[in-house]
Write a protein that holds these residues in place. Structure first.
Motif, PDB file in Angstrom:
ATOM      1  N   THR A   5     -15.683   1.988  -5.430  1.00  0.00           N
ATOM      2  CA  THR A   5     -14.948   2.550  -4.292  1.00  0.00           C
ATOM      3  C   THR A   5     -13.846   1.617  -3.816  1.00  0.00           C
ATOM      4  OG1 THR A   5     -16.359   1.558  -2.564  1.00  0.00           O
ATOM      5  CG2 THR A   5     -17.113   3.632  -3.568  1.00  0.00           C
ATOM      6  N   ASP A  45     -10.426  -0.418  -3.303  1.00  0.00           N
ATOM      7  CA  ASP A  45      -8.991  -0.494  -3.542  1.00  0.00           C
ATOM      8  C   ASP A  45      -8.608  -1.944  -3.844  1.00  0.00           C
ATOM      9  OD1 ASP A  45      -8.297   2.294  -2.936  1.00  0.00           O
ATOM     10  OD2 ASP A  45      -8.930   1.771  -0.903  1.00  0.00           O
ATOM     11  N   THR A  46      -9.320  -2.858  -3.193  1.00  0.00           N
ATOM     12  CA  THR A  46      -9.166  -4.295  -3.447  1.00  0.00           C
ATOM     13  C   THR A  46     -10.554  -4.904  -3.573  1.00  0.00           C
ATOM     14  OG1 THR A  46      -7.064  -4.508  -2.254  1.00  0.00           O
ATOM     15  CG2 THR A  46      -8.382  -6.504  -2.500  1.00  0.00           C
ATOM     16  N   HIS A  53      -7.628   1.448   3.686  1.00  0.00           N
ATOM     17  CA  HIS A  53      -7.696   0.731   2.410  1.00  0.00           C
ATOM     18  C   HIS A  53      -9.047   0.025   2.348  1.00  0.00           C
ATOM     19  CE1 HIS A  53      -5.668  -1.543  -0.950  1.00  0.00           C
ATOM     20  NE2 HIS A  53      -6.607  -2.414  -0.647  1.00  0.00           N
ATOM     21  N   ARG A  54      -9.824   0.295   1.313  1.00  0.00           N
ATOM     22  CA  ARG A  54     -11.171  -0.276   1.247  1.00  0.00           C
ATOM     23  C   ARG A  54     -11.165  -1.588   0.485  1.00  0.00           C
ATOM     24  NH1 ARG A  54     -17.297   1.805   0.038  1.00  0.00           N
ATOM     25  NH2 ARG A  54     -17.126   2.442   2.192  1.00  0.00           N
ATOM     26  N   TYR A  92      -7.837  -1.452   7.338  1.00  0.00           N
ATOM     27  CA  TYR A  92      -8.721  -1.790   6.219  1.00  0.00           C
ATOM     28  C   TYR A  92     -10.167  -1.527   6.613  1.00  0.00           C
ATOM     29  CZ  TYR A  92      -4.683  -4.501   4.522  1.00  0.00           C
ATOM     30  OH  TYR A  92      -3.437  -4.911   4.100  1.00  0.00           O
ATOM     31  N   THR A 130      -7.165  -1.161  -9.304  1.00  0.00           N
ATOM     32  CA  THR A 130      -7.813  -1.941  -8.254  1.00  0.00           C
ATOM     33  C   THR A 130      -7.248  -3.357  -8.226  1.00  0.00           C
ATOM     34  OG1 THR A 130      -9.857  -0.690  -8.488  1.00  0.00           O
ATOM     35  CG2 THR A 130     -10.009  -2.817  -7.360  1.00  0.00           C
ATOM     36  N   ARG A 131      -6.880  -3.814  -7.044  1.00  0.00           N
ATOM     37  CA  ARG A 131      -6.379  -5.178  -6.875  1.00  0.00           C
ATOM     38  C   ARG A 131      -7.571  -6.139  -6.883  1.00  0.00           C
ATOM     39  NH1 ARG A 131      -2.431  -5.637  -1.936  1.00  0.00           N
ATOM     40  NH2 ARG A 131      -4.302  -5.004  -0.813  1.00  0.00           N
ATOM     41  N   ARG A 150     -12.053   0.905 -10.513  1.00  0.00           N
ATOM     42  CA  ARG A 150     -11.114   1.968 -10.858  1.00  0.00           C
ATOM     43  C   ARG A 150      -9.808   1.361 -11.354  1.00  0.00           C
ATOM     44  NH1 ARG A 150     -10.929   5.206  -5.302  1.00  0.00           N
ATOM     45  NH2 ARG A 150     -10.600   3.057  -4.607  1.00  0.00           N
ATOM     46  N   ASP A 210       1.133  -5.779   2.305  1.00  0.00           N
ATOM     47  CA  ASP A 210       0.796  -4.366   2.458  1.00  0.00           C
ATOM     48  C   ASP A 210       1.526  -3.710   3.619  1.00  0.00           C
ATOM     49  OD1 ASP A 210      -0.919  -4.613   0.330  1.00  0.00           O
ATOM     50  OD2 ASP A 210      -2.760  -4.536   1.522  1.00  0.00           O
ATOM     51  N   CYS A 239       0.841  -1.185   0.000  1.00  0.00           N
ATOM     52  CA  CYS A 239       0.000   0.000   0.000  1.00  0.00           C
ATOM     53  C   CYS A 239       0.886   1.249   0.000  1.00  0.00           C
ATOM     54  CB  CYS A 239      -0.903   0.021   1.235  1.00  0.00           C
ATOM     55  SG  CYS A 239      -2.192  -1.231   1.202  1.00  0.00           S
ATOM     56  N   ASP A 284      -1.306  -7.577  -9.317  1.00  0.00           N
ATOM     57  CA  ASP A 284      -2.622  -6.949  -9.193  1.00  0.00           C
ATOM     58  C   ASP A 284      -3.761  -7.958  -9.216  1.00  0.00           C
ATOM     59  OD1 ASP A 284      -2.053  -7.572 -11.845  1.00  0.00           O
ATOM     60  OD2 ASP A 284      -3.300  -5.967 -12.642  1.00  0.00           O
TER      61      ASP A 284
END
Length: 327
Positions: free
Chosen positions: A73, A75-76, A8-9, A42, A106-107, A103, A180, A2, A159
């Motif tokens: 929204t 991140d993962t 982190h969402r 998270y 995004t992982r 997005r 992370d 990260c 990713d």
């Protein structure tokens, strides 16, 4: 890793006939990951395609608070596994807007059977991946462009990450926390959830085989003994001698129990020890190399780069920056 320690969402997607146990893994593991001051690292939210109730593989349904709009929204994104019964059922295909809603950057993570969604969308073409060993052969037939590996607990391809079945989702989520935020945070989260921070071997040790008799010798005691002696050479003959087996028998039994050769297992343990020392000590590289059993800083550099793709200095800088509140 990260880029910073901001929240982190993680968005978990629940599809029809989701497995309840695996659905709850991300919230449990990521929810237990805390920073140096106890801060939550998270935020985990669960969504369905329409925001409505989702049928599970058990005799109950679940209600989630979010619909597909939550994907934008993330991140993962973690896709939870679901019941799939080939050949009577067609290959599951995720609606196009699932991946279109993400997005850039995004992982994407799949647990168990959810890997078929990634494969069907072409996200795994030419990449390594895994799924439950029971489904691996069928997936290889359906998606020959994917480099399926049925012997590992999870695959981290940057990713895109995939895990084997059921509890391997725990291993993957703990690994993501470690990637992370480092081993110390991951180990604390694992202890809080009463799960191992790292499991040796892969799926090979869980594939159905004849159960050994009660008098059958195992390599477990030798593995525990070797972990205390990683700082010195441990040739195969010495390992086999400690287990009171011939080299051939020891090698065969070791692979059956752990899913890899003794040499590969030793390298993995030494890499993990080196990572821990790089994160949590100020020891110079040559001392870390000796303590981890690599002998020289050059050997340490080669093995760490092979295992995780970075040099020891870069690895240490990364995690020291994460620990620096001003970084």
């Amino acid at each position: 890793m990260c880029k910073d320690l901001a929240m982190h969402r993680v968005v978990v997607l629940a599809l029809d006939r989701v497995y309840p146990f695996e659905l709850g893994i991300p919230a449990r593991i990521f929810g237990a990951a805390r920073g140096p001051d106890g801060e939550q690292l998270y935020e985990v939210v669960t969504c369905s395609l329409d925001g409505g109730p989702v049928a599970t593989s058990a005799d109950f349904a679940i209600v989630v608070e979010h619909g597909i709009e939550a994907l934008a929204t993330a991140d993962t994104l973690v896709i939870a596994p679901f019941t799939w019964e080939p050949p009577d059922e067609d290959v599951p295909v995720a609606p196009a807007d699932v991946f279109d809603a993400l997005r850039p950057g995004t992982r994407v993570v799949s647990i168990c059977t959810a890997a078929v969604l990634l494969a069907a969308a072409g996200l795994l073409d030419g990449r390594p991946a895994t799924t439950h060993w029971w489904e691996a052969e069928r997936c290889q037939q359906l998606f020959p462009k994917v480099n399926w590996d049925a012997d590992v607990l999870f695959v981290d391809d940057g990713d895109v990450l995939t895990s084997a079945g059921v509890a391997a989702g725990v291993d993957l989520c703990v690994h993501i926390v470690r990637r992370d935020h480092g081993s110390a945070v991951a180990n604390r989260a694992a202890r809080h959830c009463v799960v191992p921070p790292w499991r040796d071997g892969g799926q090979a040790q869980y594939i159905e085989r004849p159960v050994p008799g009660p008098s059958t010798a195992t390599t477990a005691a030798t593995r525990a003994w070797a972990l205390r002696l990683l700082d010195r050479p441990l040739p195969l003959t010495e390992l086999a001698g400690h287990a009171r087996m011939s080299v051939r028998t020891f090698s065969r039994r070791f692979r059956q129990e752990v899913g890899m050769s003794p040499g590969d297992w030793l390298i993995r343990q030494r890499v993990e020890l080196a990572r821990h020392l790089l994160e949590d000590s100020d020891l110079p590289m040559d001392q870390i190399a000796r303590r981890a059993g690599f002998g020289t800083a050059a050997s340490l550099r080669q093995h760490l780069h092979t295992a995780i793709g970075v040099s020891p200095l870069a690895y240490r800088r990364t995690f020291r920056a994460a620990d620096d509140p001003a970084g």
